[in-house]
Each structure stands twice: as structure tokens, then as C-alpha cells.
Write a protein that holds these residues in place. Structure first.
Motif, PDB file in Angstrom:
ATOM      1  N   VAL A  76     -11.788  -8.371  -0.971  1.00  0.00           N
ATOM      2  CA  VAL A  76     -11.239  -8.074  -2.281  1.00  0.00           C
ATOM      3  C   VAL A  76     -10.995  -9.762  -2.675  1.00  0.00           C
ATOM      4  N   ARG A 100      -2.936  -6.692  -9.705  1.00  0.00           N
ATOM      5  CA  ARG A 100      -3.730  -5.734  -9.798  1.00  0.00           C
ATOM      6  C   ARG A 100      -3.484  -4.436  -8.750  1.00  0.00           C
ATOM      7  N   ARG A 119       0.724  -1.172  -0.153  1.00  0.00           N
ATOM      8  CA  ARG A 119       0.032  -0.100   0.184  1.00  0.00           C
ATOM      9  C   ARG A 119       0.649   1.109  -0.048  1.00  0.00           C
ATOM     10  N   SER A 172      -5.107  -1.015  -7.064  1.00  0.00           N
ATOM     11  CA  SER A 172      -6.589  -0.351  -6.983  1.00  0.00           C
ATOM     12  C   SER A 172      -6.230   0.851  -6.245  1.00  0.00           C
ATOM     13  N   HIS A 211     -16.996  -5.510   2.867  1.00  0.00           N
ATOM     14  CA  HIS A 211     -16.622  -6.182   1.506  1.00  0.00           C
ATOM     15  C   HIS A 211     -15.476  -6.717   1.725  1.00  0.00           C
ATOM     16  N   ILE A 219     -15.012  -7.955  -6.273  1.00  0.00           N
ATOM     17  CA  ILE A 219     -15.178  -7.398  -4.986  1.00  0.00           C
ATOM     18  C   ILE A 219     -16.376  -8.266  -4.296  1.00  0.00           C
ATOM     19  N   ARG A 234     -11.102   8.321  -0.404  1.00  0.00           N
ATOM     20  CA  ARG A 234     -12.039   8.374   0.874  1.00  0.00           C
ATOM     21  C   ARG A 234     -11.952   9.799   1.376  1.00  0.00           C
ATOM     22  N   THR A 250      -8.185   3.505  -3.737  1.00  0.00           N
ATOM     23  CA  THR A 250      -9.492   3.755  -2.921  1.00  0.00           C
ATOM     24  C   THR A 250      -9.555   5.065  -2.303  1.00  0.00           C
ATOM     25  N   ASN A 278      -3.581   0.032  -3.363  1.00  0.00           N
ATOM     26  CA  ASN A 278      -3.434  -1.286  -3.022  1.00  0.00           C
ATOM     27  C   ASN A 278      -2.613  -2.068  -4.430  1.00  0.00           C
ATOM     28  N   LEU A 300      -6.084   5.563  -0.730  1.00  0.00           N
ATOM     29  CA  LEU A 300      -5.187   4.415  -0.217  1.00  0.00           C
ATOM     30  C   LEU A 300      -4.695   3.368  -1.443  1.00  0.00           C
TER      31      LEU A 300
HETATM   32  O1  LIG Z   1      -9.157  -2.977  -3.831  1.00  0.00           O
HETATM   33  C1  LIG Z   1     -10.257  -2.755  -3.648  1.00  0.00           C
HETATM   34  O2  LIG Z   1     -11.080  -2.817  -4.561  1.00  0.00           O
HETATM   35  C2  LIG Z   1     -10.929  -2.262  -2.372  1.00  0.00           C
HETATM   36  C3  LIG Z   1      -9.850  -2.455  -1.217  1.00  0.00           C
HETATM   37  C4  LIG Z   1     -10.205  -2.269  -0.141  1.00  0.00           C
HETATM   38  O3  LIG Z   1     -11.423  -2.615   0.341  1.00  0.00           O
HETATM   39  C5  LIG Z   1      -9.503  -1.149   0.930  1.00  0.00           C
HETATM   40  O4  LIG Z   1      -8.251  -1.006   0.594  1.00  0.00           O
HETATM   41  O5  LIG Z   1      -9.902  -0.981   2.024  1.00  0.00           O
END
Ligand SMILES: O=C(O)CCC(=O)C(=O)O
Ligand SMILES: [Fe+2]
Length: 545
Positions: free
Chosen positions: A338, A345, A78, A347, A336, A301, A351, A349, A206, A204
Motif C-alpha cells: 500500500v 486513509r 488496526r 481500509s 501487494h 495499491i 478475508r 480488508t 487499517n 482487518l
Molecule cells: O489497505 C489496503 O488496501 C490493503 C491493506 C493490506 O494489504 C493488508 O491489510 O493486508
């Protein structure tokens, strides 16, 4: 979770199953999918290049977080980006945002990091801007956005309808969802509600390459597959604020893996093409709900209603470039996870972090508040305390603990990662450490007063109690951080990522007003308190049992 005697799993639906749309509408409102094709092409290009830059520079790192008093590494690597000076706290870990670098500081001669790194941060800031305006424009009931038609960038929604539904045939599951209960974030005492236009203040990032992970946990309740991120609610958010996520699947960094995955991929695509020509159905629509078609496993997801074993779970497969939103109270009422696909991959995120106590400006103001009680003689340089009220002194000691444990130790526990990529936090952290050192002087003056036999007894007892409670807390927290820094897991990290137990100083460091180890001082204050009968009787009740 306890399942029934057959160890049966709870059902879940994916896009190809009957009832999926209806389930989404009835039990997962607030979830919106924005297909890749509905985002500007150049935004995709910038964001994807940014991810690759950050990976190449090694700036995505696994966090050594704390779950139920135990340290664990996150499976995903991260990085936190965001508004300058913002932090995001999750699983007892405060991440310090690498600033967006939205302004070109090059002209001002500032060199906190190199141009590639800056460009990467800026691309994610552009994505953040896109999400801020997009999420504000979504209409209630929007669920799927897959084209971008009008000139203002307001995308039309397309709703899919479906007839029929599956009835949940779950009967007597008994759920005792310990993990869920403990990962639920407790609402802040005075909740900060989300109102007005959405301002995502951090993202954040990932990253995970499943091929490099030796063992990913299986999703336990529904049998959804391997998890990259387990079931959770996102923590530390403004109440009812949305979360926006960009998903990008890519090749892993290691060339040999790229090669072998290429072969798998080519074979998969060859077969899929054949299937499409023969059946007219594309691979994604014929994909099974577990996400694995003949050759390809999608990243997905998983969503579930919290504390509910009757509503089927939902899975949402994501293509590269797809985005999704969790709006309204979805993050609070649902959890949720992942589910890992077959490629690497990323992502991002986005917030709205609840940062009433989480910005650099906030902690700097707090430090100034404490230090305003310290007086320095301009001639001799000697220090004294101004107000001697127990409440003032208590307030100062609380700030002392806050800056030490919520800022300095959190920062250094994460190794030298922040200064390695961008030096933005170095100056402020040095300043906070200087302020904290002055607070050590304040505690020393406080202790001297408590131990001064010439002072009135009444006031002294109150002061001693206040001091004792602050010191005991400090002592325990120092020990916990020390243990975390020297844990076996921490020692597996390379030197540049390894936790630093800072501030730390030896017994006879002349520059430090008080020792690091507070055990002796705590004993001294405790025995002082024994002189006063009121305290003694109260202590007895606690201690004798
Ligand atoms: O990678 C994602 O789609 C979501 C990751 C996630 O839920 C998070 O980082 O809190
Ligand atoms: Fe999450």
C-alpha cells in the motif's frame, strides 16, 4: 533484491501509461476494481461513519508484530472485526475479532459495548455482506466495475480496451528477495480450499495518517513511493479465497492538520478545475503513474508478480470509496503493498481466514479434550489423572501449550485493548485461563508420576521424555513472551496498550500448582533421564557436539 550496477529500478505501470490494461489482463488477472460510484450511497455513508467512530474511540491500534525474530510496530493502526469467536493470525500475532454485532443485543440486555461502537461494527458487517454476495457474482474476466444498473444489484462490467503495449526492457536483474521469501505463508499441511459461496469471516481494518508518521519506507524495487504497508502476501487465508477491500480517504483527526490540508486541497482543486476547463481532461486521468499530480498524491495499491523481475509492477490509484478484489490465486502468486497518499486513509480488508485452529469453539473443545483426562474427587476435591498412556499425556501437554501460547499470552500481549472497547472476549478468556490452570495441575500430577520411584522403569522413561520435551518448549516460549512484554518498544506504549505478561505468578503463590519458572523442574527430569542408558547415549550424541 540486487539490482544491476546502475541500481536501476524495475518498471511499473499506472493507469495513464500505455500497456496498463494489457498488463492487467495478462499478468494481474484476479484483480478487480469496483469504483465508488457502483456501491449503494447509504452503504458508503454508514461505513465511513463507522471508520470515524472507531477512530474517535481509539480502537485502531498499531500492532507490535514479529518479523524475523524482531518486534516491530506496524505503520498502520488496526482492528479486527468478524464472526464471534474468530481470530486472525499474522506475523506471529493472533488478533481476536471484535464481533460484528449483527444482532441487536440491546433488547436482551447485553451490554458488551456502547451503541455507537455497536453500530460501527454492524456497518462493517453490512459491508461484509455486500462483498460476500458481490464477489460471488463477478464473472471470470471482470476487471472494472463502475456502474450499478440492474435491479438485482448485479453490476455490469465495462472493459476498457487499449491498443499497443510497452515491451519490458528489463535485462539482467538478479533478484534475491529475502523479504518476500520470508513473508510467504507456507501452505497449510492439508489445505482448506475455498469452494461454494464466499463467506468472508473477518475484516482487518487499517488506518494511517501519513502526516503523523515520521518516516515511511520507500518502495525499494520499483521506486513506487512511500509505503504504508510493505510488500506481502496476506497470511492465514483459506487457499484461493478472495480478499475484498474498501478504501476511504479522510481528513486526519488533528484539527490543525485538517486546516493545513484544507488549504492544500482547495488550492489543488482550484488548479484542477482550471485544468479541466482548459484541457477537458480531468485530473485523475492526467495524473502521473507515481500517483502525484501537481497537488495531490493518491493512495495506491502496488502489485508485483512474486519471484519475477521481468513483469512490470502495477499500481492502482484509489479514490475514496473505491473497492478492489484480489481473486483466485492472485494473493499467492503476487504480492501487494500500500503506497501512502497525502491524506489519512482507512481500509477494510475482508478475508476468509483459515480458522481450523483459530476459533474460540475450537480451543474450548481442545481444552475439554485435555481436561477429560483429569478426575476430581467430589468429596475431597483432590485430583488424579485417568489415562496414563504417554500419547495421552503428550496430547494433554500439547493442548496446555497451545492454550497458553496461542491464546492466553497472545491475548494479554495486546494489552487491555479488547476489554476497553467491547467486553465480548473477557468471559471466554477467563474460562480458558481456568482450564489452563487445571492443566497446570495435570502437569504436576504427570511430574509426580515420573518422579515416583515405585513405578515400572520402562513406562517412566517414555513419560519423562514426553514431559521433558513439553516443559522445555513451555519454558522457552514463556521466556520469549516475557522478553517481548518487557522490550524497549513495548515500554513506549501507554499503560492501557502495554503488553501484559499474563499468566504470571510469584515463586510462592499458593494457588498455583507449579512454579512459573520451569528451569528447576526441567533439571530434575533431565537428571532422572540420565539414569537410563538408552537415553544417555542418545543425549550424548546431541550434547557433546
Ligand atoms: O489497505 C489496503 O488496501 C490493503 C491493506 C493490506 O494489504 C493488508 O491489510 O493486508
Ligand atoms: Fe494485504
Amino acid at each position: 533484491l540486487k539490482t544491476n550496477s546502475d541500481n536501476q529500478k524495475i518498471p511499473f505501470l499506472g493507469p495513464t501509461e500505455r500497456g496498463f490494461q494489457q498488463l492487467w489482463d495478462s499478468s494481474y488477472t484476479g484483480l478487480v476494481l469496483r469504483r465508488s460510484c457502483s456501491l449503494p450511497v447509504d452503504l458508503h455513508a454508514k461505513v465511513e461513519a463507522a471508520f470515524l467512530t472507531l477512530r474517535k474511540k481509539g480502537s485502531l491500534l498499531r500492532d507490535l508484530v514479529r518479523v524475523r525474530d524482531r518486534d516491530v510496530f506496524t505503520a498502520v493502526s488496526r482492528a479486527l472485526l468478524g464472526e464471534p469467536g474468530h481470530t486472525y493470525r499474522y506475523l506471529d500475532t493472533r488478533l481476536f475479532a471484535i464481533p460484528w454485532h449483527s444482532e441487536d443485543n440491546e433488547l436482551k440486555g447485553e451490554t458488551c459495548c456502547d451503541p455507537d461502537f455497536r453500530a460501527a461494527c454492524k456497518a462493517l458487517w453490512e459491508l461484509n455482506n455486500f462483498f460476500c454476495s458481490d464477489v460471488s457474482q463477478l464473472k471470470e474476466g471482470d476487471r472494472l466495475v463502475q456502474d450499478s444498473k440492474n435491479s438485482e444489484g448485479v453490476d455490469s462490467e465495462s472493459r476498457q480496451s487499449e491498443e499497443g503495449d510497452t515491451e519490458s526492457n528489463l535485462s539482467d536483474y538478479h533478484i534475491e528477495d529475502k523479504e518476500n521469501r520470508e513473508s510467504r505463508c507456507s501452505p497449510p499441511s492439508s489445505p482448506v480450499l475455498c469452494s461454494g459461496p464466499v463467506q468472508f469471516n473477518v475484516t482487518l481494518l487499517n488506518y494511517m495518517d501519513p502526516a503523523a508518521m515520521s518516516q515511511l519506507k520507500e518502495e525499494p524495487y520499483y521506486g513506487m513511493g512511500k509505503m504504508a504497508v510493505g510488500w506481502h502476501h496476506d497470511e492465514n487465508l483459506v487457499t484461493h479465497s478472495p480478499v475484498a477491500v474498501y478504501s476511504f480517504r479522510c481528513w486526519p483527526a488533528e484539527p490543525n492538520l485538517v486546516f493545513s490540508l484544507c488549504l492544500v486541497r482547495m488550492e489543488g482543486e482550484r488548479r484542477a478545475e482550471k485544468a479541466v476547463t482548459e484541457t477537458g481532461i480531468s485530473e485523475q486521468t492526467s495524473e502521473s503513474s507515481e500517483g502525484s499530480s501537481s497537488e495531490r498524491t493518491f493512495w495506491r495499491i502496488g502489485l508485483k508478480v512474486a519471484w519475477d523481475i521481468h513483469t512490470p509492477g502495477l499500481i492502482l490509484p484509489l479514490e475514496s470509496g473505491d473497492c478492489y478484489y484480489m481473486r483466485d490465486d492472485l494473493n499467492t502468486t503476487h504480492q501487494h503493498c500500500v503506497l501512502a497518499g497525502d491524506t489519512a486513509r482507512f481500509s477494510s480488508t475482508h478475508r476468509v481466514a483459515e480458522c481450523s485452529r483459530g476459533t474460540l469453539a475450537y480451543i474450548q473443545t481442545r481444552c475439554q479434550e485435555a481436561l477429560s483426562n483429569l478426575c476430581t474427587d467430589p468429596e475431597t476435591g483432590s485430583h488424579s489423572l485417568l489415562a496414563l498412556l504417554p500419547t495421552t499425556l503428550q496430547h494433554c501437554e500439547e493442548i496446555h501449550n497451545e492454550v497458553e501460547f496461542e491464546w492466553l499470552r497472545q491475548y494479554w500481549f495486546q494489552g487491555r485493548r479488547y476489554t476497553r472497547f467491547c467486553s465480548w472476549w473477557s468471559g471466554p478468556m477467563e474460562q480458558l485461563e481456568n482450564d489452563w490452570r487445571l492443566m497446570e495441575t495435570m502437569t504436576k500430577l504427570f511430574l509426580a508420576m515420573v518422579e515416583d520411584d515405585g513405578r515400572a522403569e520402562d513406562n517412566r522413561r517414555d513419560m519423562a521424555e514426553t514431559l521433558l520435551s513439553a516443559l522445555t518448549d513451555r519454558h522457552q516460549q514463556r521466556q520469549t513472551w516475557r522478553d517481548r512484554c518487557h522490550s524497549t518498544l513495548a515500554q513506549t506504549l501507554p499503560p492501557e496498550e502495554a503488553p501484559v505478561d499474563r499468566p504470571f505468578w510469584g515463586v510462592d503463590d499458593p494457588s498455583m500448582p507449579l512454579p512459573f519458572d520451569l528451569a528447576d523442574i526441567i533439571n530434575r527430569v533431565e537428571s532422572l533421564l540420565w539414569r537410563w542408558p538408552q537415553f544417555r547415549s542418545c543425549l550424548c550424541l546431541l550434547c557433546v557436539t
